[in-house]
Design an enzyme around this catalytic site. Structure first.
Site, PDB file in Angstrom:
ATOM      1  N   THR A 286      37.487  41.995  29.209  1.00 43.78           N
ATOM      2  CA  THR A 286      37.638  40.922  30.205  1.00 43.78           C
ATOM      3  C   THR A 286      38.001  41.543  31.548  1.00 43.78           C
ATOM      4  O   THR A 286      38.372  42.711  31.626  1.00 43.78           O
ATOM      5  CB  THR A 286      38.799  39.993  29.826  1.00 43.78           C
ATOM      6  OG1 THR A 286      40.036  40.729  29.957  1.00 43.78           O
ATOM      7  CG2 THR A 286      38.656  39.477  28.415  1.00 43.78           C
ATOM      8  N   ASP A 287      37.926  40.728  32.594  1.00 44.98           N
ATOM      9  CA  ASP A 287      38.536  41.170  33.827  1.00 44.98           C
ATOM     10  C   ASP A 287      40.055  40.984  33.650  1.00 44.98           C
ATOM     11  O   ASP A 287      40.529  40.394  32.684  1.00 44.98           O
ATOM     12  CB  ASP A 287      37.964  40.386  35.030  1.00 44.98           C
ATOM     13  CG  ASP A 287      38.119  41.168  36.324  1.00 44.98           C
ATOM     14  OD1 ASP A 287      37.351  40.935  37.252  1.00 44.98           O
ATOM     15  OD2 ASP A 287      39.030  42.030  36.384  1.00 44.98           O
ATOM     16  N   TYR A 288      40.767  41.426  34.626  1.00 48.87           N
ATOM     17  CA  TYR A 288      42.220  41.577  34.594  1.00 48.87           C
ATOM     18  C   TYR A 288      42.941  40.238  34.301  1.00 48.87           C
ATOM     19  O   TYR A 288      42.841  39.314  35.103  1.00 48.87           O
ATOM     20  CB  TYR A 288      42.635  42.080  35.974  1.00 48.87           C
ATOM     21  CG  TYR A 288      43.958  42.738  36.097  1.00 48.87           C
ATOM     22  CD1 TYR A 288      45.129  42.006  36.130  1.00 48.87           C
ATOM     23  CD2 TYR A 288      44.059  44.123  36.234  1.00 48.87           C
ATOM     24  CE1 TYR A 288      46.356  42.609  36.288  1.00 48.87           C
ATOM     25  CE2 TYR A 288      45.297  44.747  36.397  1.00 48.87           C
ATOM     26  CZ  TYR A 288      46.439  43.976  36.426  1.00 48.87           C
ATOM     27  OH  TYR A 288      47.657  44.581  36.589  1.00 48.87           O
ATOM     28  N   ALA A 290      42.069  37.859  32.490  1.00 49.96           N
ATOM     29  CA  ALA A 290      41.145  36.715  32.530  1.00 49.96           C
ATOM     30  C   ALA A 290      41.303  35.809  31.313  1.00 49.96           C
ATOM     31  O   ALA A 290      41.024  34.601  31.399  1.00 49.96           O
ATOM     32  CB  ALA A 290      39.702  37.196  32.645  1.00 49.96           C
TER      33      ALA A 290
END
Ligand code: GLC
Length: 746
Positions: A286-288, A290
């Protein structure tokens, strides 16, 4: 030096000099090793592989408040991001292996976007080179330096198409066009991953941000994305798909929702399209935080439900949020996620670690000698200069005020004239700024040794309303033949969380230009910026405009060499420059509408799709860029005026260099589908070639067009080419060129 020889040199030295540290263990082939390892793993150990925490290095997101060292000691971590250097990564790996029952190595990730130590132009700027070899080479060099510093995995390429310069992250991508963005994405994956991930000078790449993050409403970062599946599949997904076909090892989910479903919880995106339709076998991070953000998105009531949604959607690794670590085991017990899902995620992560050779030797990227020898090598800096030169876009050059002549007296002014900080842009990884990056002043002084010929004054700041130094700068400019103003944005005014509603030159820079204009001397504006700006006033009042983007470590040399004609600018815009922000989104491959405005000659001026206060055309169109020479296009030829469904057409055009400089030209091929079962763009880029043409020389450039170039999602959402009439335009930008027609027949 031609790129292929530099690339070969890089590859050769990476094998001959840097034999990896320690010996690889002999282990079984992956398809035996990973299942046997997983059979020994407990569910806790499997979940740990799906957990990534950030180390103390670069900060790239909100504080998550998790003690990553303690978590490593508990054997709870599969990956660490933002840890760099052989020493630091080795220490963390040792701590991990000491506490890992089955000795499963960590994988270290980092944002190596446009260079690691040697910094290249920001990606939007590098894309302006339209040079795929350049893009591959810069990624290759970035991988060499990152790998030598203990980094296994980069969170790049960022392949988000965007048509909105208010969005700060346009600086990290390849601009507005799907075809150009796709070609650049492939080149960058190849550069990062090389030919064999087992080589310890390669890094795992990560295609991001999946998906359509660049379509955030109003260009406001992290904002809602809402679009038809047709637009999603035709405009935003192709660069992602191309990287799967190019063998990219990982994907990263985006923060945004798409039409009501956050990407990080979207089974449609991750399991149906990415892992299903496209057959992606890598893993998805995932992004940070997310996953945590599924709660504020309003699709999860708590972190447990957020974790359940993400796992069921197909997220394999949780970046920083700690949700998988805290919830997956209970979710499994409650039957809300399955062991099959967890096993599949774990397998994907272990296979990536295997492919990098981390099971063969967890310290194969930890070689202090190599780290010293590789970083900032001269050939890397030479390549960075070369690529920065190729990224320069000349937007205006009235009366050939450029190139400058050495005998002229030049006043260099502006807040970025001596800058060594902003010049390497945002997302500059471990790049050195002050005292290392080459400023414009430094670059000029290497060319002009007579100090009486040049003066350097900031005059104003980028943002502050401080006029205290303006007059002194004007006095110096009064003595000059030509004024060169080096202006633009702070590097952190683009990139993540840096959207702007006003895309003018910030602060009182324009005011300063207006004062300088009163001196009635030629003014050259050099821009360092991370997005298209509103340059309408500047275009009316400056004699020349050079778009330099944030050109990287060697940026000052590149700008200086371009200003003095040592480099002939050959860049072309990868994004449209609007007349003002009110036109946004404005892009070349727009639809015609039922009432297209045909310009001033249109007999119907009112009831047309237009603005009453500004022309519909952009200030500078996609694909636009001037040279110090001129090129004449002639003799457009099609090998046939009909194409069958399994046929092709050869398109050729002659280009003559009618000016006084040897120069490169980016020849662009656009196609319009005149009638479709759904509306089609007025044109689409379907090919380009960057060619060197000596002064007075004529070259013939050819393209092959096939039905594959004509496919789109028809009224039934079937990806196909429909018989009918097509128009071809070949030229030096998206606004005009030579035209021809052909018919696609059943
Ligand atoms: C950031 C960015 C992403 C980056 C990640 C790790 O929030 O959105 O592009 O790779 O976090 O730093």
């Amino acid at each position: 030096m031609k790129y292929n020889s530099v690339l070969l040199l890089l590859l050769a030295c990476s094998f001959s000099v840097y034999a990896q540290k320690g010996k690889d263990k002999k282990i079984k082939p992956r398809d035996e090793f990973v299942p046997e390892l997983m059979a020994k793993m407990t569910i806790d150990e499997k979940i740990a592989q799906l957990v990534q925490y950030t180390a103390d290095g670069t900060v790239t997101g909100p504080k998550a408040g998790i003690n990553y060292i303690e978590e490593i000691k508990k054997g709870n971590v599969g990956s660490i991001l933002n840890a760099t250097s052989v020493k630091y990564t080795q220490e963390l790996q040792e701590l991990n292996l000491k506490n890992s029952r089955l000795k499963i190595p960590l994988i270290f990730g980092y944002d190596v976007i446009h260079g690691y130590k040697t910094i290249f132009p920001i990606t939007l700027g590098e894309t302006a080179s339209w040079d795929l070899e350049a893009a591959e080479l810069s990624a290759r060099i970035a991988a060499e330096e990152a790998a030598a510093s203990g980094v296994h995995w980069t969170f790049a390429p960022m392949v988000d198409i965007s048509r909105d310069p208010r969005w700060g992250r346009v600086s990290e991508g390849a601009g507005e066009d799907t075809y150009l963005g796709t070609q650049m994405a492939i080149a960058r994956v190849k550069g990062f991953q090389g030919n064999n991930l087992m080589d310890n000078n390669t890094v795992l790449a990560c295609t991001k941000h999946f998906a359509a993050y660049g379509a955030a409403e109003a260009g406001r970062d992290y904002n809602t994305v809402d679009m038809s599946e047709r637009t999603l599949r035709e405009v935003y997904l192709p660069p992602f798909k191309a990287t799967v076909d190019a063998g990219v090892g990982t994907f990263m989910t985006s923060f945004n929702e798409i039409s009501g479903v956050p990407a990080t919880g979207s089974k449609f995106l991750l399991r149906d399209i990415l892992k299903g339709e496209w057959g992606f076998n890598g893993f998805v991070v995932t992004d940070y935080t997310a996953i945590n953000e599924l709660i504020p998105h309003g699709v999860a009531k708590d972190s447990a439900q957020a974790g359940e949604l993400a796992m069921r959607a197909g997220v394999d690794m949780d970046m920083v949020g700690g949700i998988y670590m805290r919830n997956l085991k209970n979710l499994l017990k409650e039957g809300k996620v399955t062991e099959t899902q967890i096993n599949d995620a774990c397998r994907r992560v272990l296979e990536a670690k295997y492919d990098l050779g981390l099971f063969h030797n967890p310290y194969r990227y930890n070689d202090k000698k190599r780290e010293k020898q590789v970083i900032n090598k001269k050939e890397y800096l030479d390549a960075a200069l070369n690529i920065a030169n190729k990224s320069m876009v000349l937007l205006k050059n009235d009366n050939n005020v450029l190139p400058l002549r050495k005998e002229q007296k030049i006043a260099f002014v502006g807040p970025l004239v001596s800058d060594e900080w902003n010049i390497i842009g945002s997302w500059a990884a471990s790049g050195d700024r002050y005292g290392y990056a080459v400023s414009v002043e430094e670059g000029i002084n290497k060319i002009i040794t007579d100090k009486n010929k040049v003066s350097f004054d900031k005059g104003v700041e980028i943002l502050k309303d401080d006029r205290s130094k303006m007059q002194a700068a004007i006095e110096n400019a009064r003595k000059a033949d030509v004024i060169v103003a080096v202006m633009g944005e702070f590097e952190n005014m683009s990139g993540e969380a840096a959207s702007r509603t006003n895309i003018d030159l910030p602060g009182i820079q324009k005011e300063f230009l207006a004062e300088l204009k009163k001196l009635n001397k030629p003014i050259v504006l050099v821009l360092m910026n991370g997005r298209p700006l509103n340059l309408t006033w500047e275009n009316d009042n400056m004699n020349a405009i050079l778009e330099a983007w944030f050109p990287g470590t060697m940026g000052g040399d590149a700008i200086a060499q371009t200003l003095y004609g040592i480099n002939v600018p050959s860049g072309k815009l990868p994004m449209t420059f609007p007349r003002n922000v009110g036109q946004v989104p404005i892009y070349y491959n727009h639809k015609n509408t039922g009432r297209p405005y045909l310009g001033a000659t249109d007999p119907e001026q009112k009831y047309k799709s237009r603005y009453i206060d500004v022309d519909n055309s952009p200030l500078f169109p996609f694909g636009y860029g001037l040279s110090y020479t001129t090129f004449k296009y002639s003799n457009l030829k099609l090998s046939s005026n009909t194409m069958s469904m399994n046929g092709s057409i050869e398109v050729s055009v002659d280009i003559t260099n009618t000016g006084d400089y040897n120069a490169e030209e980016v020849v662009q091929l656009y196609i319009q589908d005149k009638v479709g079962s759904v509306t089609r763009p007025v044109k689409e880029l379907k090919g380009f070639k960057k060619v060197m043409i000596k002064k007075g020389e004529k070259k013939t450039v050819t393209f092959t067009v096939t039905p594959e170039n004509l496919k789109f999602y028809n009224i039934d959402m079937i990806f196909t080419a429909e018989p009918g009439d097509f128009e071809i335009t070949v030229g030096s930008n998206s606004a005009n060129g030579l035209q021809g027609e052909f018919m696609l027949v059943k």
